[in-house]
Design an enzyme around this catalytic site. Sequence first.
Site, mmCIF file in Angstrom:
data_model
loop_
_atom_site.group_PDB
_atom_site.id
_atom_site.type_symbol
_atom_site.label_atom_id
_atom_site.label_comp_id
_atom_site.label_asym_id
_atom_site.label_seq_id
_atom_site.Cartn_x
_atom_site.Cartn_y
_atom_site.Cartn_z
ATOM 1 N N TYR A 19 0.789 -1.083 -0.170
ATOM 2 C CA TYR A 19 -0.047 -0.105 0.243
ATOM 3 C C TYR A 19 0.838 1.131 -0.011
ATOM 4 O O TYR A 19 0.891 1.982 -0.888
ATOM 5 C CB TYR A 19 -0.943 0.045 1.320
ATOM 6 C CG TYR A 19 -1.765 1.268 1.597
ATOM 7 C CD1 TYR A 19 -2.204 1.835 0.684
ATOM 8 C CD2 TYR A 19 -1.941 1.563 2.951
ATOM 9 C CE1 TYR A 19 -3.096 3.183 0.928
ATOM 10 C CE2 TYR A 19 -2.341 2.908 3.228
ATOM 11 C CZ TYR A 19 -3.196 3.472 2.268
ATOM 12 O OH TYR A 19 -3.842 4.792 2.771
ATOM 13 N N THR A 71 7.473 3.511 12.596
ATOM 14 C CA THR A 71 5.920 3.640 12.982
ATOM 15 C C THR A 71 6.099 4.154 14.650
ATOM 16 O O THR A 71 6.611 4.094 15.239
ATOM 17 C CB THR A 71 5.438 2.283 13.350
ATOM 18 O OG1 THR A 71 4.006 2.136 14.068
ATOM 19 C CG2 THR A 71 6.343 1.013 13.980
ATOM 20 N N TYR A 91 5.501 -5.971 16.810
ATOM 21 C CA TYR A 91 5.397 -5.420 15.420
ATOM 22 C C TYR A 91 6.253 -4.182 15.973
ATOM 23 O O TYR A 91 7.350 -3.758 15.104
ATOM 24 C CB TYR A 91 4.182 -4.899 14.993
ATOM 25 C CG TYR A 91 4.256 -3.617 13.871
ATOM 26 C CD1 TYR A 91 4.803 -4.107 12.751
ATOM 27 C CD2 TYR A 91 3.586 -2.594 14.086
ATOM 28 C CE1 TYR A 91 4.881 -3.082 11.778
ATOM 29 C CE2 TYR A 91 3.480 -1.470 13.308
ATOM 30 C CZ TYR A 91 4.357 -1.722 11.979
ATOM 31 O OH TYR A 91 4.301 -0.860 11.090
ATOM 32 N N LYS A 105 10.329 -2.913 14.518
ATOM 33 C CA LYS A 105 10.567 -1.658 14.024
ATOM 34 C C LYS A 105 11.588 -0.797 14.723
ATOM 35 O O LYS A 105 12.503 -0.340 14.362
ATOM 36 C CB LYS A 105 9.384 -0.774 13.834
ATOM 37 C CG LYS A 105 8.552 -1.363 12.787
ATOM 38 C CD LYS A 105 8.893 -1.082 11.451
ATOM 39 C CE LYS A 105 7.827 -1.513 10.326
ATOM 40 N NZ LYS A 105 8.187 -1.320 8.826
ATOM 41 N N PHE A 108 1.881 7.708 11.945
ATOM 42 C CA PHE A 108 0.738 7.573 12.368
ATOM 43 C C PHE A 108 -0.390 6.667 11.644
ATOM 44 O O PHE A 108 0.175 5.718 10.904
ATOM 45 C CB PHE A 108 0.292 8.881 13.081
ATOM 46 C CG PHE A 108 0.943 9.266 14.131
ATOM 47 C CD1 PHE A 108 2.410 9.682 14.115
ATOM 48 C CD2 PHE A 108 0.550 9.097 15.498
ATOM 49 C CE1 PHE A 108 3.376 9.840 15.383
ATOM 50 C CE2 PHE A 108 1.481 9.325 16.752
ATOM 51 C CZ PHE A 108 2.676 9.813 16.448
ATOM 52 N N PHE A 159 -14.276 -1.024 18.376
ATOM 53 C CA PHE A 159 -13.421 -1.673 19.507
ATOM 54 C C PHE A 159 -13.341 -0.750 20.731
ATOM 55 O O PHE A 159 -12.343 -0.049 20.753
ATOM 56 C CB PHE A 159 -12.129 -2.178 18.854
ATOM 57 C CG PHE A 159 -12.013 -3.205 17.882
ATOM 58 C CD1 PHE A 159 -12.914 -4.396 18.247
ATOM 59 C CD2 PHE A 159 -11.377 -3.194 16.752
ATOM 60 C CE1 PHE A 159 -12.987 -5.311 17.126
ATOM 61 C CE2 PHE A 159 -11.506 -4.233 15.530
ATOM 62 C CZ PHE A 159 -12.161 -5.400 15.737
HETATM 63 N N1 UDP Z 1 -10.942 0.139 15.048
HETATM 64 C C1 UDP Z 1 -12.448 -0.299 15.247
HETATM 65 N N2 UDP Z 1 -12.710 -1.255 14.426
HETATM 66 C C2 UDP Z 1 -12.023 -1.909 13.274
HETATM 67 C C3 UDP Z 1 -10.913 -1.304 12.949
HETATM 68 C C4 UDP Z 1 -10.199 -0.513 13.981
HETATM 69 O O1 UDP Z 1 -13.144 0.104 16.069
HETATM 70 O O2 UDP Z 1 -12.776 -2.601 12.725
HETATM 71 C C5 UDP Z 1 -10.225 0.954 15.946
HETATM 72 C C6 UDP Z 1 -9.083 0.576 16.632
HETATM 73 O O3 UDP Z 1 -9.334 -0.127 17.708
HETATM 74 C C7 UDP Z 1 -8.255 1.834 16.728
HETATM 75 C C8 UDP Z 1 -8.764 2.907 15.609
HETATM 76 O O4 UDP Z 1 -9.958 2.065 15.033
HETATM 77 O O5 UDP Z 1 -8.737 2.385 17.594
HETATM 78 C C9 UDP Z 1 -7.701 2.592 14.353
HETATM 79 O O6 UDP Z 1 -7.478 1.169 14.270
HETATM 80 P P1 UDP Z 1 -6.443 0.748 12.902
HETATM 81 O O7 UDP Z 1 -6.354 -0.789 12.911
HETATM 82 O O8 UDP Z 1 -6.930 1.349 11.659
HETATM 83 O O9 UDP Z 1 -4.978 1.403 13.204
HETATM 84 P P2 UDP Z 1 -3.925 1.208 14.466
HETATM 85 O O10 UDP Z 1 -4.477 2.596 15.320
HETATM 86 O O11 UDP Z 1 -4.296 0.236 15.290
HETATM 87 O O12 UDP Z 1 -2.747 1.300 13.831
#
Ligand code: UDP
Length: 328
Positions: A11, A116, A140, A144, A168, A205
Amino acid sequence: MKLLVTGGAGYIGSIVAQQLLAGGHEVVVLDSLERGHRAAVPDGARLLEIDLRDAEAVVDAVAEGFDGALHFAAYALVAESVARPEIYYRNNVLGSLNLLDGLRAAGVQRLVFSSTCAVYGEPEVVPMDETTPTRPVNSYGASKLAVDGMIADECRAHGLGAVSLRYFNVAGASGCLGEDHYPETHLIPNVLRAAQGLQDAVKIFGTDYPTPDGTAVRDYIHIEDLARAHVLALEGARPSEHRIFNLGSGDGYSVREVIEAVRTVTGLDVPVQEAGRRPGDPPRLVAANGRIRAELGWAPTKSLTEMVADAWAFAQERPHGYAGAGTH
Ligand code: UDP
């Protein structure tokens, strides 16, 4: 410049490669295609199908000579890294060491590394600048951070000029290139999938975080803004120095705000399902981006709405990603 882009079928790597080509550079993509997509390698880039864990092949490939390298190839799923740390250390850390060996042998003097904000773990102070203590909470982030350390030592010992960009939450798409992970864990593509009816609902989540609406806050940055920073980083690499920059927009949005942005952009209903917190997800991660603004002259230009709109255009164009559902 003649540039090597590892992970250029993924990506972020593919979109950076596309920008480099547009800037008149020659681009060679090195990618195993294990998780990348042949169709994502931009026209005009030469593809070397090589796995970074194959030390000999990597050294041989880099020997043709490059003015610089941009290193994206890595595993990048947090939950997988907790379940199977060994594959993260082998691929991300040993793979990077093989690349450094190749760059050193070939006399390549510039490197930009895809790091990251996961290296900071769960910070006590937000927004986070580059002096935030590095205490990763998953393999992860640890892998990194280990590579950042290796690169710093390589610069000191052998004169490499390197820049680590600590991303981010990268989002959006760029023309015909976008996000296609399997499984998809990222918020915006999953909200779009729910809007399209490709999944029943998007799970939120955690609704009990200490944030204004109870959902987690993240700093979303448009992939094209992020890609532009790589070009500046490459130009800003200085011999024997390892420069580190946080790379985010500086603005935070909650999960509910992102879902609302998707409703507004698509005009579609988004079914949601409230769920428990995902292990290891901190309440709030937002970048303090003063250093990259001051030292590289970078600034974000694109809003969350533009990220969602571009991701939506890609999702409509390719509802099943590059190669069809469940494949890559
Ligand atoms: N999240 C969510 N539902 C999903 C995927 C992510 O609520 O299906 C929430 C996740 O808990 C976090 C935010 O969205 O608080 C961003 O998650 P993502 O996986 O996109 O990126 P991360 O911050 O984990 O790198």
